[in-house]
Design a protein around this motif. Structure first.
Motif, PDB file in Angstrom:
ATOM      1  N   LEU A 152       0.842  -1.192   0.000  1.00 34.70           N
ATOM      2  CA  LEU A 152       0.000   0.000   0.000  1.00 34.70           C
ATOM      3  C   LEU A 152       0.882   1.248   0.000  1.00 34.70           C
ATOM      4  O   LEU A 152       1.733   1.402   0.881  1.00 34.70           O
ATOM      5  N   ILE A 153       0.676   2.131  -0.972  1.00 37.23           N
ATOM      6  CA  ILE A 153       1.457   3.370  -1.065  1.00 37.23           C
ATOM      7  C   ILE A 153       0.544   4.549  -0.762  1.00 37.23           C
ATOM      8  O   ILE A 153      -0.432   4.796  -1.484  1.00 37.23           O
ATOM      9  N   MET A 154       0.874   5.284   0.288  1.00 30.14           N
ATOM     10  CA  MET A 154       0.046   6.392   0.763  1.00 30.14           C
ATOM     11  C   MET A 154       0.306   7.657  -0.048  1.00 30.14           C
ATOM     12  O   MET A 154       1.308   7.789  -0.746  1.00 30.14           O
ATOM     13  N   GLY A 155      -0.622   8.608   0.080  1.00 27.83           N
ATOM     14  CA  GLY A 155      -0.559   9.848  -0.666  1.00 27.83           C
ATOM     15  C   GLY A 155       0.173  10.960   0.055  1.00 27.83           C
ATOM     16  O   GLY A 155       0.887  10.741   1.045  1.00 27.83           O
ATOM     17  N   TRP A 189      10.523  -9.278  -1.776  1.00 30.61           N
ATOM     18  CA  TRP A 189       9.238  -9.344  -2.476  1.00 30.61           C
ATOM     19  C   TRP A 189       9.436  -8.993  -3.955  1.00 30.61           C
ATOM     20  O   TRP A 189       8.768  -8.126  -4.471  1.00 30.61           O
ATOM     21  N   LYS A 190      10.281  -9.669  -4.662  1.00 30.95           N
ATOM     22  CA  LYS A 190      10.524  -9.319  -6.058  1.00 30.95           C
ATOM     23  C   LYS A 190      10.258 -10.471  -7.034  1.00 30.95           C
ATOM     24  O   LYS A 190      10.576 -10.366  -8.217  1.00 30.95           O
ATOM     25  N   GLU A 191       9.642 -11.563  -6.558  1.00 30.22           N
ATOM     26  CA  GLU A 191       9.344 -12.651  -7.481  1.00 30.22           C
ATOM     27  C   GLU A 191       8.343 -12.196  -8.539  1.00 30.22           C
ATOM     28  O   GLU A 191       7.557 -11.277  -8.331  1.00 30.22           O
ATOM     29  N   GLU A 192       8.330 -12.861  -9.664  1.00 39.46           N
ATOM     30  CA  GLU A 192       7.410 -12.531 -10.746  1.00 39.46           C
ATOM     31  C   GLU A 192       5.960 -12.678 -10.288  1.00 39.46           C
ATOM     32  O   GLU A 192       5.586 -13.653  -9.646  1.00 39.46           O
ATOM     33  N   ARG A 193       5.155 -11.659 -10.609  1.00 38.62           N
ATOM     34  CA  ARG A 193       3.720 -11.645 -10.316  1.00 38.62           C
ATOM     35  C   ARG A 193       3.429 -11.972  -8.843  1.00 38.62           C
ATOM     36  O   ARG A 193       2.554 -12.757  -8.518  1.00 38.62           O
ATOM     37  N   SER A 194       4.145 -11.302  -7.937  1.00 37.94           N
ATOM     38  CA  SER A 194       4.018 -11.655  -6.525  1.00 37.94           C
ATOM     39  C   SER A 194       3.346 -10.592  -5.664  1.00 37.94           C
ATOM     40  O   SER A 194       2.976 -10.868  -4.528  1.00 37.94           O
ATOM     41  N   VAL A 195       3.179  -9.363  -6.184  1.00 37.14           N
ATOM     42  CA  VAL A 195       2.725  -8.260  -5.335  1.00 37.14           C
ATOM     43  C   VAL A 195       1.473  -7.601  -5.906  1.00 37.14           C
ATOM     44  O   VAL A 195       1.436  -7.216  -7.081  1.00 37.14           O
ATOM     45  N   HIS A 196       0.449  -7.478  -5.053  1.00 41.67           N
ATOM     46  CA  HIS A 196      -0.710  -6.642  -5.361  1.00 41.67           C
ATOM     47  C   HIS A 196      -0.374  -5.225  -4.909  1.00 41.67           C
ATOM     48  O   HIS A 196      -0.198  -4.972  -3.704  1.00 41.67           O
ATOM     49  N   LEU A 197      -0.277  -4.279  -5.830  1.00 41.01           N
ATOM     50  CA  LEU A 197       0.143  -2.914  -5.517  1.00 41.01           C
ATOM     51  C   LEU A 197      -1.060  -1.975  -5.547  1.00 41.01           C
ATOM     52  O   LEU A 197      -1.810  -1.939  -6.528  1.00 41.01           O
ATOM     53  N   VAL A 198      -1.241  -1.221  -4.454  1.00 38.29           N
ATOM     54  CA  VAL A 198      -2.334  -0.261  -4.333  1.00 38.29           C
ATOM     55  C   VAL A 198      -1.740   1.104  -4.025  1.00 38.29           C
ATOM     56  O   VAL A 198      -0.961   1.255  -3.074  1.00 38.29           O
ATOM     57  N   GLY A 199      -2.091   2.111  -4.824  1.00 40.29           N
ATOM     58  CA  GLY A 199      -1.618   3.469  -4.570  1.00 40.29           C
ATOM     59  C   GLY A 199      -2.767   4.451  -4.605  1.00 40.29           C
ATOM     60  O   GLY A 199      -3.628   4.378  -5.485  1.00 40.29           O
ATOM     61  N   VAL A 200      -2.795   5.366  -3.630  1.00 45.23           N
ATOM     62  CA  VAL A 200      -3.849   6.371  -3.565  1.00 45.23           C
ATOM     63  C   VAL A 200      -3.235   7.759  -3.708  1.00 45.23           C
ATOM     64  O   VAL A 200      -2.208   8.062  -3.107  1.00 45.23           O
ATOM     65  N   SER A 201      -3.824   8.584  -4.572  1.00 48.78           N
ATOM     66  CA  SER A 201      -3.416   9.968  -4.757  1.00 48.78           C
ATOM     67  C   SER A 201      -1.946  10.027  -5.193  1.00 48.78           C
ATOM     68  O   SER A 201      -1.578   9.437  -6.202  1.00 48.78           O
ATOM     69  N   LEU A 202      -1.072  10.733  -4.442  1.00 48.11           N
ATOM     70  CA  LEU A 202       0.358  10.716  -4.767  1.00 48.11           C
ATOM     71  C   LEU A 202       0.875   9.284  -4.799  1.00 48.11           C
ATOM     72  O   LEU A 202       1.724   8.940  -5.638  1.00 48.11           O
ATOM     73  N   ARG A 225       1.228  -8.525  -9.447  1.00 45.21           N
ATOM     74  CA  ARG A 225       0.104  -9.424  -9.699  1.00 45.21           C
ATOM     75  C   ARG A 225      -1.149  -8.622 -10.008  1.00 45.21           C
ATOM     76  O   ARG A 225      -2.011  -9.055 -10.769  1.00 45.21           O
ATOM     77  N   SER A 226      -1.251  -7.444  -9.398  1.00 44.12           N
ATOM     78  CA  SER A 226      -2.342  -6.528  -9.732  1.00 44.12           C
ATOM     79  C   SER A 226      -1.879  -5.111  -9.435  1.00 44.12           C
ATOM     80  O   SER A 226      -0.937  -4.888  -8.664  1.00 44.12           O
ATOM     81  N   LEU A 227      -2.559  -4.154 -10.042  1.00 38.57           N
ATOM     82  CA  LEU A 227      -2.267  -2.737  -9.861  1.00 38.57           C
ATOM     83  C   LEU A 227      -3.579  -2.006  -9.650  1.00 38.57           C
ATOM     84  O   LEU A 227      -4.455  -2.031 -10.518  1.00 38.57           O
ATOM     85  N   SER A 228      -3.728  -1.340  -8.494  1.00 35.72           N
ATOM     86  CA  SER A 228      -4.935  -0.578  -8.175  1.00 35.72           C
ATOM     87  C   SER A 228      -4.560   0.888  -8.012  1.00 35.72           C
ATOM     88  O   SER A 228      -3.747   1.233  -7.142  1.00 35.72           O
ATOM     89  N   LEU A 229      -5.146   1.740  -8.845  1.00 37.88           N
ATOM     90  CA  LEU A 229      -4.875   3.172  -8.831  1.00 37.88           C
ATOM     91  C   LEU A 229      -6.126   3.897  -8.352  1.00 37.88           C
ATOM     92  O   LEU A 229      -7.156   3.888  -9.022  1.00 37.88           O
ATOM     93  N   ILE A 230      -6.027   4.534  -7.185  1.00 38.91           N
ATOM     94  CA  ILE A 230      -7.191   5.104  -6.509  1.00 38.91           C
ATOM     95  C   ILE A 230      -7.042   6.623  -6.390  1.00 38.91           C
ATOM     96  O   ILE A 230      -6.028   7.110  -5.879  1.00 38.91           O
ATOM     97  N   SER A 231      -8.027   7.356  -6.872  1.00 32.32           N
ATOM     98  CA  SER A 231      -8.080   8.819  -6.692  1.00 32.32           C
ATOM     99  C   SER A 231      -6.766   9.476  -7.108  1.00 32.32           C
ATOM    100  O   SER A 231      -6.183  10.268  -6.364  1.00 32.32           O
TER     101      SER A 231
END
Length: 367
Positions: free
Chosen positions: A66-69, A130-143, A160-166
Protein backbone atom coordinates in the motif's frame (compact mmCIF):
# COMPACT_ATOMS: atom_id res chain seq x y z
CA UNK A 1 -27.74 23.82 0.01
CA UNK A 2 -27.42 20.74 2.27
CA UNK A 3 -23.65 21.24 2.54
CA UNK A 4 -24.17 24.87 3.49
CA UNK A 5 -26.70 23.95 6.18
CA UNK A 6 -24.44 21.25 7.57
CA UNK A 7 -21.49 23.62 7.63
CA UNK A 8 -23.54 26.11 9.62
CA UNK A 9 -24.86 23.44 11.99
CA UNK A 10 -21.55 21.65 12.64
CA UNK A 11 -18.96 23.43 14.74
CA UNK A 12 -15.55 21.74 14.50
CA UNK A 13 -13.96 21.11 17.88
CA UNK A 14 -10.77 22.91 18.77
CA UNK A 15 -7.45 21.09 18.79
CA UNK A 16 -7.33 21.45 22.57
CA UNK A 17 -10.75 19.79 22.93
CA UNK A 18 -9.67 16.87 20.76
CA UNK A 19 -6.34 16.41 22.52
CA UNK A 20 -8.23 16.15 25.84
CA UNK A 21 -10.93 13.83 24.47
CA UNK A 22 -11.11 10.36 26.15
CA UNK A 23 -10.74 8.73 22.71
CA UNK A 24 -7.50 10.54 21.82
CA UNK A 25 -5.10 8.00 23.40
CA UNK A 26 -6.48 5.32 21.06
CA UNK A 27 -6.31 7.44 17.91
CA UNK A 28 -3.69 5.13 16.40
CA UNK A 29 -4.81 1.52 16.62
CA UNK A 30 -2.63 -1.12 18.23
CA UNK A 31 -1.86 -3.08 15.10
CA UNK A 32 1.47 -4.62 15.97
CA UNK A 33 3.40 -5.62 12.84
CA UNK A 34 4.82 -9.07 12.26
CA UNK A 35 7.94 -7.41 10.86
CA UNK A 36 9.23 -3.84 10.89
CA UNK A 37 12.40 -1.90 10.39
CA UNK A 38 14.21 0.64 8.25
CA UNK A 39 15.66 -0.01 4.83
CA UNK A 40 18.49 2.08 3.39
CA UNK A 41 17.75 3.18 -0.17
CA UNK A 42 18.94 5.77 -2.63
CA UNK A 43 22.67 5.13 -2.66
CA UNK A 44 24.15 7.21 -5.45
CA UNK A 45 20.84 8.97 -6.12
CA UNK A 46 19.84 12.60 -5.33
CA UNK A 47 18.90 12.92 -1.68
CA UNK A 48 20.41 9.55 -0.83
CA UNK A 49 21.25 7.47 0.91
CA UNK A 50 18.18 7.62 3.14
CA UNK A 51 16.18 5.24 5.30
CA UNK A 52 12.59 4.18 4.65
CA UNK A 53 10.54 2.95 7.61
CA UNK A 54 8.27 0.00 6.92
CA UNK A 55 6.00 -2.59 8.56
CA UNK A 56 4.58 -5.91 7.39
CA UNK A 57 1.28 -7.01 8.92
CA UNK A 58 0.05 -10.57 8.51
CA UNK A 59 1.81 -13.75 7.42
CA UNK A 60 -0.42 -14.95 4.59
CA UNK A 61 0.68 -15.90 1.08
CA UNK A 62 -1.07 -13.03 -0.71
CA UNK A 63 1.25 -10.03 -0.68
CA UNK A 64 -0.26 -6.54 -0.69
CA UNK A 65 1.74 -3.30 -0.80
CA UNK A 66 0.00 0.00 0.00
CA UNK A 67 1.46 3.37 -1.07
CA UNK A 68 0.05 6.39 0.76
CA UNK A 69 -0.56 9.85 -0.67
CA UNK A 70 0.68 13.37 0.05
CA UNK A 71 1.75 13.80 3.70
CA UNK A 72 0.14 10.48 4.62
CA UNK A 73 1.88 8.17 7.07
CA UNK A 74 1.76 4.38 7.23
CA UNK A 75 -0.80 4.45 10.05
CA UNK A 76 -3.21 6.26 7.69
CA UNK A 77 -3.85 2.78 6.26
CA UNK A 78 -5.00 1.40 9.64
CA UNK A 79 -8.49 0.42 8.44
CA UNK A 80 -6.93 -1.62 5.61
CA UNK A 81 -4.03 -2.88 7.74
CA UNK A 82 -6.47 -4.19 10.32
CA UNK A 83 -8.75 -5.90 7.81
CA UNK A 84 -6.14 -7.54 5.61
CA UNK A 85 -3.16 -7.90 7.96
CA UNK A 86 -4.93 -8.81 11.21
CA UNK A 87 -8.54 -9.91 10.66
CA UNK A 88 -7.31 -11.95 7.67
CA UNK A 89 -3.62 -12.12 8.46
CA UNK A 90 -3.41 -15.82 7.64
CA UNK A 91 -4.38 -14.95 4.05
CA UNK A 92 -2.53 -11.67 3.54
CA UNK A 93 0.84 -10.05 4.21
CA UNK A 94 0.49 -6.27 4.03
CA UNK A 95 3.41 -3.91 3.48
CA UNK A 96 2.97 -0.31 4.64
CA UNK A 97 5.71 2.31 4.77
CA UNK A 98 6.44 6.01 5.06
CA UNK A 99 7.47 7.69 1.82
CA UNK A 100 10.57 9.85 1.90
CA UNK A 101 9.70 13.18 3.51
CA UNK A 102 7.21 11.95 6.12
CA UNK A 103 6.79 9.87 9.27
CA UNK A 104 9.66 7.72 10.46
CA UNK A 105 11.43 7.84 7.09
CA UNK A 106 14.21 10.31 6.30
CA UNK A 107 13.39 13.72 4.89
CA UNK A 108 16.28 14.85 2.69
CA UNK A 109 16.16 18.33 1.22
CA UNK A 110 16.28 17.67 -2.51
CA UNK A 111 14.05 17.68 -5.57
CA UNK A 112 11.59 14.82 -5.03
CA UNK A 113 10.04 13.09 -8.04
CA UNK A 114 7.54 10.27 -8.23
CA UNK A 115 10.15 8.32 -10.19
CA UNK A 116 12.70 8.60 -7.37
CA UNK A 117 10.06 7.71 -4.77
CA UNK A 118 9.15 4.66 -6.86
CA UNK A 119 12.77 3.52 -6.86
CA UNK A 120 12.77 3.91 -3.04
CA UNK A 121 9.86 1.47 -2.98
CA UNK A 122 11.47 -0.94 -5.44
CA UNK A 123 14.62 -1.05 -3.34
CA UNK A 124 12.43 -1.73 -0.29
CA UNK A 125 10.85 -4.68 -2.13
CA UNK A 126 14.36 -5.99 -2.82
CA UNK A 127 15.26 -5.62 0.84
CA UNK A 128 12.27 -7.62 2.13
CA UNK A 129 12.47 -10.20 -0.66
CA UNK A 130 9.24 -9.34 -2.48
CA UNK A 131 10.52 -9.32 -6.06
CA UNK A 132 9.34 -12.65 -7.48
CA UNK A 133 7.41 -12.53 -10.75
CA UNK A 134 3.72 -11.64 -10.32
CA UNK A 135 4.02 -11.66 -6.52
CA UNK A 136 2.72 -8.26 -5.34
CA UNK A 137 -0.71 -6.64 -5.36
CA UNK A 138 0.14 -2.91 -5.52
CA UNK A 139 -2.33 -0.26 -4.33
CA UNK A 140 -1.62 3.47 -4.57
CA UNK A 141 -3.85 6.37 -3.56
CA UNK A 142 -3.42 9.97 -4.76
CA UNK A 143 0.36 10.72 -4.77
CA UNK A 144 0.76 7.02 -3.93
CA UNK A 145 -1.07 6.21 -7.16
CA UNK A 146 1.39 8.35 -9.10
CA UNK A 147 4.28 6.52 -7.47
CA UNK A 148 2.55 3.21 -8.25
CA UNK A 149 2.42 4.16 -11.96
CA UNK A 150 6.18 4.67 -11.90
CA UNK A 151 6.67 1.33 -10.14
CA UNK A 152 4.50 -0.39 -12.76
CA UNK A 153 6.44 1.31 -15.55
CA UNK A 154 9.75 0.06 -14.09
CA UNK A 155 8.95 -3.46 -12.80
CA UNK A 156 5.63 -4.47 -14.39
CA UNK A 157 6.40 -8.19 -14.13
CA UNK A 158 6.55 -8.08 -10.33
CA UNK A 159 2.94 -6.97 -10.05
CA UNK A 160 0.10 -9.42 -9.70
CA UNK A 161 -2.34 -6.53 -9.73
CA UNK A 162 -2.27 -2.74 -9.86
CA UNK A 163 -4.94 -0.58 -8.18
CA UNK A 164 -4.87 3.17 -8.83
CA UNK A 165 -7.19 5.10 -6.51
CA UNK A 166 -8.08 8.82 -6.69
CA UNK A 167 -4.99 9.63 -8.72
CA UNK A 168 -3.80 11.02 -12.02
CA UNK A 169 -1.25 10.66 -14.80
CA UNK A 170 -0.72 14.43 -14.70
CA UNK A 171 -2.39 16.71 -12.22
CA UNK A 172 -5.10 18.73 -13.90
CA UNK A 173 -7.67 20.96 -12.26
CA UNK A 174 -8.93 23.78 -14.40
CA UNK A 175 -6.45 25.31 -16.85
CA UNK A 176 -3.18 23.76 -15.57
CA UNK A 177 -0.83 23.25 -18.53
CA UNK A 178 2.36 22.27 -16.71
CA UNK A 179 3.61 21.08 -13.34
CA UNK A 180 4.42 24.70 -12.38
CA UNK A 181 0.83 25.75 -13.14
CA UNK A 182 -0.44 22.81 -11.10
CA UNK A 183 1.86 23.76 -8.22
CA UNK A 184 0.50 27.29 -8.16
CA UNK A 185 -3.03 25.89 -8.08
CA UNK A 186 -2.12 24.01 -4.88
CA UNK A 187 -0.82 27.10 -3.06
CA UNK A 188 -3.75 26.74 -0.69
CA UNK A 189 -1.73 23.97 0.96
CA UNK A 190 1.21 26.22 1.78
CA UNK A 191 -0.32 29.63 2.48
CA UNK A 192 0.29 30.26 6.20
CA UNK A 193 -2.77 29.63 8.35
CA UNK A 194 -3.50 28.32 11.81
CA UNK A 195 -3.15 24.59 12.39
CA UNK A 196 -6.84 24.30 13.21
CA UNK A 197 -7.99 26.12 10.10
CA UNK A 198 -5.56 24.15 7.97
CA UNK A 199 -7.04 20.86 9.20
CA UNK A 200 -10.58 22.08 8.61
CA UNK A 201 -9.74 23.16 5.05
CA UNK A 202 -7.96 19.87 4.32
CA UNK A 203 -10.83 17.79 5.71
CA UNK A 204 -13.26 19.52 3.36
CA UNK A 205 -11.04 18.66 0.41
CA UNK A 206 -10.91 15.01 1.42
CA UNK A 207 -14.41 14.29 2.73
CA UNK A 208 -18.04 15.34 2.37
CA UNK A 209 -19.63 17.73 4.85
CA UNK A 210 -22.18 15.03 5.69
CA UNK A 211 -19.52 12.49 6.64
CA UNK A 212 -17.47 14.99 8.64
CA UNK A 213 -20.47 16.02 10.73
CA UNK A 214 -21.72 12.46 11.30
CA UNK A 215 -20.94 10.47 14.47
CA UNK A 216 -17.56 8.72 14.50
CA UNK A 217 -18.12 5.66 12.30
CA UNK A 218 -14.91 3.91 13.38
CA UNK A 219 -16.49 3.36 16.78
CA UNK A 220 -18.59 0.56 15.27
CA UNK A 221 -15.56 -1.38 14.00
CA UNK A 222 -14.33 -4.38 15.99
CA UNK A 223 -11.34 -3.28 18.05
CA UNK A 224 -8.04 -5.06 18.58
CA UNK A 225 -7.72 -6.27 22.18
CA UNK A 226 -4.32 -4.72 22.74
CA UNK A 227 -3.00 -1.47 24.13
CA UNK A 228 -3.20 1.48 21.71
CA UNK A 229 0.13 2.68 20.36
CA UNK A 230 -0.13 6.11 21.95
CA UNK A 231 -1.01 4.79 25.41
CA UNK A 232 -4.04 3.14 27.00
CA UNK A 233 -7.28 5.08 26.96
CA UNK A 234 -7.99 6.66 30.37
CA UNK A 235 -9.93 4.21 32.51
CA UNK A 236 -9.50 1.47 29.89
CA UNK A 237 -6.68 -0.85 30.93
CA UNK A 238 -7.77 -3.36 28.28
CA UNK A 239 -7.11 -0.80 25.52
CA UNK A 240 -10.73 -0.04 24.63
CA UNK A 241 -11.17 2.01 21.46
CA UNK A 242 -13.52 4.87 22.30
CA UNK A 243 -15.61 6.97 19.97
CA UNK A 244 -14.92 10.57 19.06
CA UNK A 245 -17.84 12.94 18.76
CA UNK A 246 -17.70 13.10 14.96
CA UNK A 247 -15.84 11.72 11.98
CA UNK A 248 -14.14 15.11 11.65
CA UNK A 249 -12.80 14.83 15.18
CA UNK A 250 -11.28 11.41 14.47
CA UNK A 251 -9.59 12.78 11.34
CA UNK A 252 -8.44 15.82 13.32
CA UNK A 253 -7.05 13.57 16.05
CA UNK A 254 -5.06 11.50 13.55
CA UNK A 255 -3.58 14.65 12.03
CA UNK A 256 -2.78 16.15 15.43
CA UNK A 257 -1.11 12.91 16.50
CA UNK A 258 1.00 12.89 13.32
CA UNK A 259 2.08 16.50 13.80
CA UNK A 260 2.99 15.97 17.45
CA UNK A 261 5.31 13.03 16.87
CA UNK A 262 8.86 14.34 16.86
CA UNK A 263 10.03 14.74 13.30
CA UNK A 264 7.06 12.98 11.69
CA UNK A 265 5.71 16.03 9.84
CA UNK A 266 7.93 18.83 8.56
CA UNK A 267 7.15 21.67 6.22
CA UNK A 268 10.25 20.79 4.21
CA UNK A 269 9.16 17.18 3.69
CA UNK A 270 5.63 18.23 2.82
CA UNK A 271 6.75 20.74 0.20
CA UNK A 272 9.17 18.25 -1.34
CA UNK A 273 6.34 15.70 -1.69
CA UNK A 274 4.02 18.38 -3.09
CA UNK A 275 6.57 19.21 -5.80
CA UNK A 276 6.81 15.50 -6.68
CA UNK A 277 3.02 15.30 -7.08
CA UNK A 278 2.84 18.48 -9.15
CA UNK A 279 5.65 17.30 -11.44
CA UNK A 280 4.29 13.82 -12.11
CA UNK A 281 3.53 13.04 -15.73
CA UNK A 282 2.83 9.86 -17.63
CA UNK A 283 1.94 10.33 -21.30
CA UNK A 284 -0.90 8.42 -22.99
CA UNK A 285 1.74 6.27 -24.68
CA UNK A 286 3.41 5.44 -21.38
CA UNK A 287 0.06 4.60 -19.78
CA UNK A 288 -0.70 2.20 -22.64
CA UNK A 289 2.74 0.66 -22.21
CA UNK A 290 2.12 0.15 -18.48
CA UNK A 291 -1.26 -1.43 -19.19
CA UNK A 292 0.21 -3.79 -21.76
CA UNK A 293 3.17 -4.83 -19.61
CA UNK A 294 1.22 -5.30 -16.36
CA UNK A 295 -1.81 -6.71 -18.18
CA UNK A 296 -5.02 -4.73 -18.50
CA UNK A 297 -6.99 -7.48 -16.78
CA UNK A 298 -4.80 -6.94 -13.69
CA UNK A 299 -5.48 -3.20 -13.43
CA UNK A 300 -8.18 -1.52 -11.32
CA UNK A 301 -8.80 2.24 -11.48
CA UNK A 302 -11.33 3.97 -9.23
CA UNK A 303 -12.22 7.64 -8.91
CA UNK A 304 -15.11 9.41 -7.20
CA UNK A 305 -17.20 12.19 -8.70
CA UNK A 306 -17.06 14.07 -5.38
CA UNK A 307 -13.24 14.14 -5.27
CA UNK A 308 -12.25 17.76 -4.64
CA UNK A 309 -8.52 17.09 -4.26
CA UNK A 310 -7.92 15.46 -7.67
CA UNK A 311 -11.02 15.98 -9.80
CA UNK A 312 -12.78 13.12 -11.53
CA UNK A 313 -11.57 14.16 -15.00
CA UNK A 314 -8.14 12.89 -13.99
CA UNK A 315 -9.49 9.41 -13.27
CA UNK A 316 -11.51 9.40 -16.47
CA UNK A 317 -8.35 10.07 -18.50
CA UNK A 318 -6.50 7.25 -16.75
CA UNK A 319 -9.31 4.86 -17.62
CA UNK A 320 -9.46 6.11 -21.21
CA UNK A 321 -5.76 5.57 -21.88
CA UNK A 322 -5.15 2.43 -19.80
CA UNK A 323 -8.43 0.62 -20.52
CA UNK A 324 -8.17 -1.38 -17.28
CA UNK A 325 -9.89 -4.66 -16.56
CA UNK A 326 -12.03 -2.73 -14.07
CA UNK A 327 -12.50 1.03 -14.24
CA UNK A 328 -14.98 2.70 -11.91
CA UNK A 329 -16.24 6.27 -11.74
CA UNK A 330 -18.36 6.26 -8.58
CA UNK A 331 -21.00 8.86 -7.76
CA UNK A 332 -20.66 10.79 -4.48
CA UNK A 333 -17.32 9.21 -3.51
CA UNK A 334 -14.57 11.62 -2.45
CA UNK A 335 -10.80 11.46 -2.32
CA UNK A 336 -10.29 9.12 0.64
CA UNK A 337 -12.68 6.20 0.25
CA UNK A 338 -10.38 3.97 2.27
CA UNK A 339 -11.23 6.09 5.32
CA UNK A 340 -14.83 7.20 4.86
CA UNK A 341 -16.08 3.98 3.17
CA UNK A 342 -13.68 1.34 4.52
CA UNK A 343 -15.90 -1.75 4.29
CA UNK A 344 -16.89 -0.99 0.70
CA UNK A 345 -13.34 -0.04 -0.26
CA UNK A 346 -11.75 -3.09 1.37
CA UNK A 347 -14.31 -5.29 -0.37
CA UNK A 348 -13.43 -3.79 -3.76
CA UNK A 349 -9.74 -4.42 -3.19
CA UNK A 350 -10.32 -7.95 -1.99
CA UNK A 351 -12.39 -8.76 -5.08
CA UNK A 352 -9.49 -7.62 -7.24
CA UNK A 353 -6.93 -9.60 -5.23
CA UNK A 354 -9.00 -12.78 -5.49
CA UNK A 355 -9.64 -12.31 -9.22
CA UNK A 356 -5.96 -11.74 -9.98
CA UNK A 357 -4.92 -14.66 -7.79
CA UNK A 358 -7.17 -16.79 -9.99
CA UNK A 359 -5.38 -15.45 -13.06
CA UNK A 360 -2.20 -16.89 -11.59
CA UNK A 361 -3.87 -20.28 -11.15
CA UNK A 362 -4.91 -20.21 -14.81
CA UNK A 363 -1.42 -19.17 -15.89
CA UNK A 364 0.19 -21.97 -13.87
CA UNK A 365 -2.20 -24.55 -15.29
CA UNK A 366 -1.76 -23.52 -18.93
CA UNK A 367 2.03 -23.36 -18.74
Amino acid sequence: MLNLLLRRAFTPPSAEETLKHPAYPSTIWALEPHQKGKCEVGKGRPGGPLKIAYEIHGEGPTRVALIMGLAGVKTSWQRQTKYFGHDHGDEYSVLIFDNRGIGDSDKPLSRYTTGAMAVDFIELLDFIGWKEERSVHLVGVSLGGMIAQEVAYTIPGTLRSLSLISTTAQYESGPAKSWTDALWQRLGFVIPKSEEQGLIDTSRQLFSEEWLAAPDDAASLPSPKTTPRCGPAPGSPDGEYRAFDSNFQRFQAQELFKRRQTGWFTRQGFLCQLIAAAGHRKSPGQLKEIAGDVGRERIFIMHGTADKMITVANGEKLIKHMQPGVGMIVDDVGHAAGIDRPDWFNGLLEERFIACNKLMETYTYTT
